[in-house]
Motif scaffolding. Structure first.
Motif, short mmCIF file in Angstrom:
data_model
loop_
_atom_site.label_atom_id
_atom_site.label_comp_id
_atom_site.label_asym_id
_atom_site.label_seq_id
_atom_site.Cartn_x
_atom_site.Cartn_y
_atom_site.Cartn_z
N GLU A 10 103.42 82.49 -2.35
CA GLU A 10 103.17 83.25 -1.11
C GLU A 10 103.11 82.28 0.06
N VAL A 11 103.69 82.70 1.18
CA VAL A 11 103.54 82.01 2.46
C VAL A 11 103.20 83.07 3.49
N ALA A 12 102.08 82.89 4.17
CA ALA A 12 101.63 83.91 5.13
C ALA A 12 101.08 83.23 6.38
N SER A 13 101.09 83.98 7.48
CA SER A 13 100.58 83.46 8.75
C SER A 13 99.76 84.53 9.45
N ILE A 14 98.78 84.08 10.21
CA ILE A 14 97.99 84.94 11.07
C ILE A 14 98.03 84.33 12.47
N GLY A 15 98.44 85.13 13.46
CA GLY A 15 98.41 84.67 14.83
C GLY A 15 97.07 84.99 15.46
N TYR A 16 96.67 84.18 16.43
CA TYR A 16 95.40 84.47 17.11
C TYR A 16 95.52 84.16 18.60
N ASN A 17 94.69 84.86 19.36
CA ASN A 17 94.67 84.70 20.81
C ASN A 17 93.39 85.34 21.31
#
Length: 276
Positions: free
Chosen positions: A82-89
């Motif tokens: 698995e490769v996953a990302s979460i963006g934040y701001n």
């Protein structure tokens, strides 16, 4: 008398020429001034608006005790499960990105549900993850942070398998501070265990806390190995580890999303840069 009259006529004629020349000059200058004024007033509205920069990054925070040790493991495959990302701001920017009525979750299920990934606030409560409902399944979820607030990455293994967890923040590996790569080593997550990653690792006994900050204060913006283009993204990759008597299952391809949480894994060699 005739001489005086001639002089007087000449004076009036010369004066008329001067006045005519002044009037001509004034007439020719007026359109130029109007054109110049119009051009100046049109310039600001004609210029394209600059894109808004990422409003939050992650700072190298205070030291937190976090003991670890080195172990020898072996991956079942060179390809991640698995490769996953979460963006934040910050909150207002996230609202603009996800729109009205977004899909909301408190965690992400990784490796076909074996591992649960969440981002916790300072009170160990999961931060809501949001994604626009119109987005495709490959688009990352986003979370709203608060400048100065501390956060933790939590991985819960719900299976009887062991995994290696590679995590990046703003494109930097949380263990080494170098650009994230799937070739880097990570944390071992044993069956039914929970892994809390609280910061960038400083030693085997201490980490520097993750704290939301302005991009200029982000760790990635203040280290030679960082790249400000990757600020605002948290990445995770899972590799199943060899373990006796653990059942195998069919694998699926894992395609890294954009922006890349593992920028060191380019597919092709870059062209050379020759000195002039």
């Amino acid at each position: 008398m005739i001489q005086r009259l001639s002089r007087s006529r000449f004076f009036r004629f010369a004066t008329g020429l001067v006045a005519g020349a002044a009037l001509l000059a004034a007439c020719t200058q007026m359109p130029q001034n109007r054109a110049e004024s119009a051009a100046l007033s049109a310039t600001p509205s004609a210029a394209p608006a600059a894109p808004a920069p990422a409003q939050l990054g992650t700072q190298w925070g205070e030291g937190i005790e976090s003991k670890t040790r080195t172990v020898v493991t072996r991956r079942l495959s060179e390809q991640p499960d698995e490769v996953a990302s979460i963006g934040y701001n910050e909150a207002s920017a996230v609202r603009r990105e996800v729109g009205n009525n977004p899909e909301r979750r408190l965690n992400l299920q990784l490796a076909q549900g074996d591992v649960e990934w969440s981002v916790l606030d300072e009170n160990d409560r999961p931060l809501p993850l949001q994604r626009a409902r119109r987005s495709s399944g490959n688009d990352m979820f986003r979370l709203a942070g608060v400048e100065g607030a501390r956060y933790t990455l939590r991985f819960r293994n719900l299976s009887d398998r062991s995994y290696e967890v590679i995590a990046t923040v703003d494109g930097l590996d949380v263990l080494t501070g170098k650009p994230g790569s799937l070739r880097n080593g990570g944390y071992v997550l044993r069956p039914q265990e929970t892994l809390n990653i609280e910061g960038f690792r400083k030693s085997q006994s201490e980490v520097a806390a993750f704290r939301f900050a302005t991009p200029g204060r982000a760790y990635a913006a203040n280290t030679e190995t960082g790249d400000v283009r990757n600020i605002g993204v948290i990445g995770a990759a899972l590799f199943e580890l060899e373990q006796p008597q653990a059942p195998r299952r069919p694998r699926r391809d894992a395609t890294p999303p954009q922006p890349s949480a593992f920028p060191a894994d380019g597919a092709y060699a870059p062209p050379p840069r020759y000195r002039k």
